[in-house]
Motif scaffolding. Structure first.
Motif, PDB file in Angstrom:
ATOM      1  N   LYS A 142       2.079  11.613  -4.566  1.00 60.41           N
ATOM      2  CA  LYS A 142       2.004  10.176  -4.689  1.00 60.41           C
ATOM      3  C   LYS A 142       3.372   9.307  -4.224  1.00 60.41           C
ATOM      4  O   LYS A 142       3.086   8.237  -3.887  1.00 60.41           O
ATOM      5  CB  LYS A 142       1.906   9.664  -6.137  1.00 60.41           C
ATOM      6  N   ASN A 173       2.777   7.100  -1.003  1.00 61.96           N
ATOM      7  CA  ASN A 173       2.297   5.909  -1.113  1.00 61.96           C
ATOM      8  C   ASN A 173       3.109   4.955  -2.209  1.00 61.96           C
ATOM      9  O   ASN A 173       2.501   3.873  -2.393  1.00 61.96           O
ATOM     10  CB  ASN A 173       0.839   6.008  -1.528  1.00 61.96           C
ATOM     11  N   LYS A 231       7.228   3.432   7.373  1.00 59.57           N
ATOM     12  CA  LYS A 231       7.154   2.580   6.348  1.00 59.57           C
ATOM     13  C   LYS A 231       8.190   1.802   6.163  1.00 59.57           C
ATOM     14  O   LYS A 231       7.987   0.449   6.085  1.00 59.57           O
ATOM     15  CB  LYS A 231       6.532   3.104   4.904  1.00 59.57           C
TER      16      LYS A 231
END
Length: 182
Positions: A73, A76, A133
């Motif tokens: 996780k 994200n 990102k």
């Protein structure tokens, strides 16, 4: 600093600053004591409970779905959490190389910022995605280490983004190198 799997989690480092920071974090956030074991000029920190059960840190890491082939996780997470993860990862398995140029128009050193990922190509690609990102371009580099049965992967930050990456990172691992690179 801490990603792990299995029944116990450990943190290995030679930098006393990072060792103390991890010990304080684990005590404050998970109410765990650490045990130090000497290793190659540094220490392994083990985070266990007296009964070997009810280890809040192990439980937390399990909720993140981290294993040998994925960051789970964390991939994200929010931009702020991803930045903090990258900073901690750098302090554990990152590096900063400054190479003097022998030729060329500038005496400014060539800068390489990289992250050692291990034998999982998938983890390397996930790490590259997390950098992307944050607006940092990078590439995955695989190499064979001596007497290894698997490729070892690194994620290297593109030269054009190295200065921006340096500004994001904590300089306590290599203060002199960071000063020269800036």
């Amino acid at each position: 600093y801490i990603t792990g799997e299995g029944q116990s989690i450990k943190f290995t480092n030679t930098n006393e600053h990072f060792l103390n920071e991890v010990e304080q974090f684990v005590k404050k956030d998970f109410d765990l004591d650490t045990k130090r074991y000497p290793k190659n000029g540094g220490y392994d920190l083990l985070f266990t409970t007296p009964s070997r059960r009810n280890n809040k840190l192990v439980d937390y890491v399990r909720t993140l779905n981290i294993n040998r082939d994925t960051f789970g996780k964390i991939t994200n997470a929010s931009k702020q959490s991803t930045t903090e993860f990258i900073k901690g990862y750098f302090n554990g398995d990152g590096y900063l190389l400054l190479r003097k140029r022998k030729k060329g128009w500038s005496k400014v050193p060539a800068i390489e910022v990289g992250f050692c990922i291990g034998s999982s190509y998938n983890r390397a690609v996930e790490f590259q995605y997390m950098l992307w990102k944050l607006g940092i371009n990078s590439w995955v580099f695989g190499e064979w280490m001596k007497s290894s049965k698997h490729k070892f992967y690194r994620v290297k930050v593109n030269a054009s983004d190295a200065k921006r990456m340096i500004e994001m990172l904590d300089d306590s691992k290599y203060p002199e190198k960071f000063a020269e690179a800036r």
